[in-house]
Design an enzyme around this catalytic site. Structure first.
Site, PDB file in Angstrom:
ATOM      1  N   ASP A 301     -62.872  27.733 -74.079  1.00  0.00           N
ATOM      2  CA  ASP A 301     -63.468  27.747 -72.732  1.00  0.00           C
ATOM      3  C   ASP A 301     -63.725  29.224 -72.440  1.00  0.00           C
ATOM      4  O   ASP A 301     -62.924  29.900 -71.818  1.00  0.00           O
ATOM      5  CB  ASP A 301     -62.495  27.122 -71.729  1.00  0.00           C
ATOM      6  CG  ASP A 301     -63.077  27.064 -70.330  1.00  0.00           C
ATOM      7  OD1 ASP A 301     -64.309  27.090 -70.197  1.00  0.00           O
ATOM      8  OD2 ASP A 301     -62.276  27.009 -69.370  1.00  0.00           O
ATOM      9  N   CYS A 354     -68.897  28.198 -68.017  1.00  0.00           N
ATOM     10  CA  CYS A 354     -69.352  27.760 -66.691  1.00  0.00           C
ATOM     11  C   CYS A 354     -70.553  28.625 -66.295  1.00  0.00           C
ATOM     12  O   CYS A 354     -70.622  29.154 -65.189  1.00  0.00           O
ATOM     13  CB  CYS A 354     -68.233  27.817 -65.659  1.00  0.00           C
ATOM     14  SG  CYS A 354     -67.397  29.401 -65.543  1.00  0.00           S
TER      15      CYS A 354
END
Length: 404
Positions: A301, A354
């Protein structure tokens, strides 16, 4: 709506810290909300939402108010007056609002709304990068969506309860929720509420996690009993989701370069009843090398610009600098090169960000697959989540498989 002096002063104090001292908006608001124990839910909501609103629209409001940074308190009151006028709120007879040109404010707003960088209140460089990478039409839709207030979405902790049970528990507390299509563990609040004070939260029945973020752990295709490494675990939102998907069976190694975040993860894991998580701070490359060829699944991530989560972090628009983008792209590729070596033959890797920029997303995956480190991997699938289509945060995730 009637404006109350003490609440408005709190907003101005908060904006001073955020705009002039570079403090993070969420931390500032947390402190502001502790100021007066007599404040009710509506008072607290006013302080938090007004502060976020003015942070979100800083460039537009400053332009209309004809003020420039650094903002003194008079400047901030002028920006506050712009906010109130555009919201249709009657300004009280306070000295801060003397001679506020209400009609001029509305006219200036209509004029500036024709220019995207003012309308969406973003720096020039960000507007240029967004248009260059996504194209004019797509970027316009996306940045408009990223300026909307984020919904509150919960992820049900299936180690302790079910979505249906949690929905009933919250309903009894006058907190209404709804299911989110294609998000198995998500409950969206119909109206904003402070869920952190509930017994359900204290008992670890749920975490607050955006619906798009919830897709990442599911994308990794984990099974109970596997050895999984979450390489950039942070405070562990996705780690905890992995633990519930694995039914507490197997091993999750949660790693991060920031040890303090891993301490927070341990605290959250205890509350969640997640017992299969081991934390390891990345103090040198040795920490990574010890796991080469040993993981069934690896989650990266990755650190990124965060452009996909501007709805919940509006101050990032003003903190982010163009040179950071260049640095973070290099970091992303370095992480992919190193951490991918932890995947064993036949294992899988998810690279996620993101961000909505292709240069941080599919371009990084393509570059990796063409490199020596990536030659044994194949792209199984990838997913681009755009805020204007999903209604949630902007995200990217790619599932890669190492050849057996």
């Amino acid at each position: 709506m009637r404006l109350h002096r003490n609440l408005c002063f709190s907003v101005i104090d908060g904006l001073t810290l955020i705009f002039n001292e570079g403090k993070y908006a969420d931390k500032v608001i947390q402190q502001l909300l502790k100021r007066d124990k007599r404040w009710g839910a509506r008072d607290r909501a006013f302080v938090a939402e007004t502060t976020y609103d003015i942070v979100r629209w800083k460039r537009l409001y400053a332009e209309i108010a004809e003020v420039k940074a650094p903002f003194d308190r008079d400047n901030l009151w002028r920006m506050f007056a712009v906010w109130a006028t555009l919201k249709g709120i009657k300004l009280p007879d306070w000295k801060y609002f003397e001679s506020t040109p209400t009609r001029k404010i509305k006219g200036r707003f209509d004029e500036l709304s024709q220019i995207r960088k003012f309308k969406e209140s973003i720096p020039d460089w960000m507007d240029e990068v967004g248009e260059k990478e996504l194209g004019k039409a797509l970027w316009s839709k996306e940045i408009e969506a990223l300026n909307q207030q984020a919904d509150v979405v919960l992820r049900v902790n299936t180690l302790k309860t079910t979505k249906e049970k949690l929905q009933t528990i919250l309903f009894d507390l006058d907190i209404e929720t709804e299911f989110v299509q294609n998000h198995p563990a998500a409950l969206k609040l119909k109206e904003r509420a402070n869920v952190f004070t509930t017994e359900a939260f204290k008992n670890g029945f749920f975490e607050v996690q955006d619906a798009s973020s919830q897709l990442v752990a599911e994308y990794l295709d984990v099974q109970p009993g596997m050895r999984v490494v979450d390489t950039c675990a942070g405070a562990g939102g996705k780690t905890l989701h992995l633990a519930s998907l694995m039914e507490n069976k197997g091993q999750i190694i949660a790693m991060d370069i920031y040890g303090n975040k891993l301490h927070e993860l341990k605290r959250r894991a205890k509350r969640n009843g997640a017992h299969n998580i081991e934390t390891r701070a990345i103090e040198s490359t040795k920490t990574i090398k010890k796991l080469y060829d040993k993981a069934d699944r690896v989650l990266i991530d990755s650190p990124c610009s965060g452009l996909g989560v501007l709805r919940r972090n509006p101050d990032a628009k003003w903190k982010l600098q163009p040179d950071f983008l260049d640095k973070i792209r290099k970091t992303q590729q370095d992480i992919l090169q190193q951490y991918s070596r932890m995947v064993k033959n036949g294992g899988k890797l998810v690279y996620a960000t993101c961000s909505v920029l292709p240069s941080e997303n599919q371009n990084q995956v393509e570059a990796f697959l063409k490199s020596e480190a990536g030659e044994n991997f194949t792209l199984v699938k990838d997913k681009k989540v755009m805020a204007h289509k999903s209604g949630f945060d902007g995200f990217y995730m790619a599932l890669l498989e190492r050849k057996a």
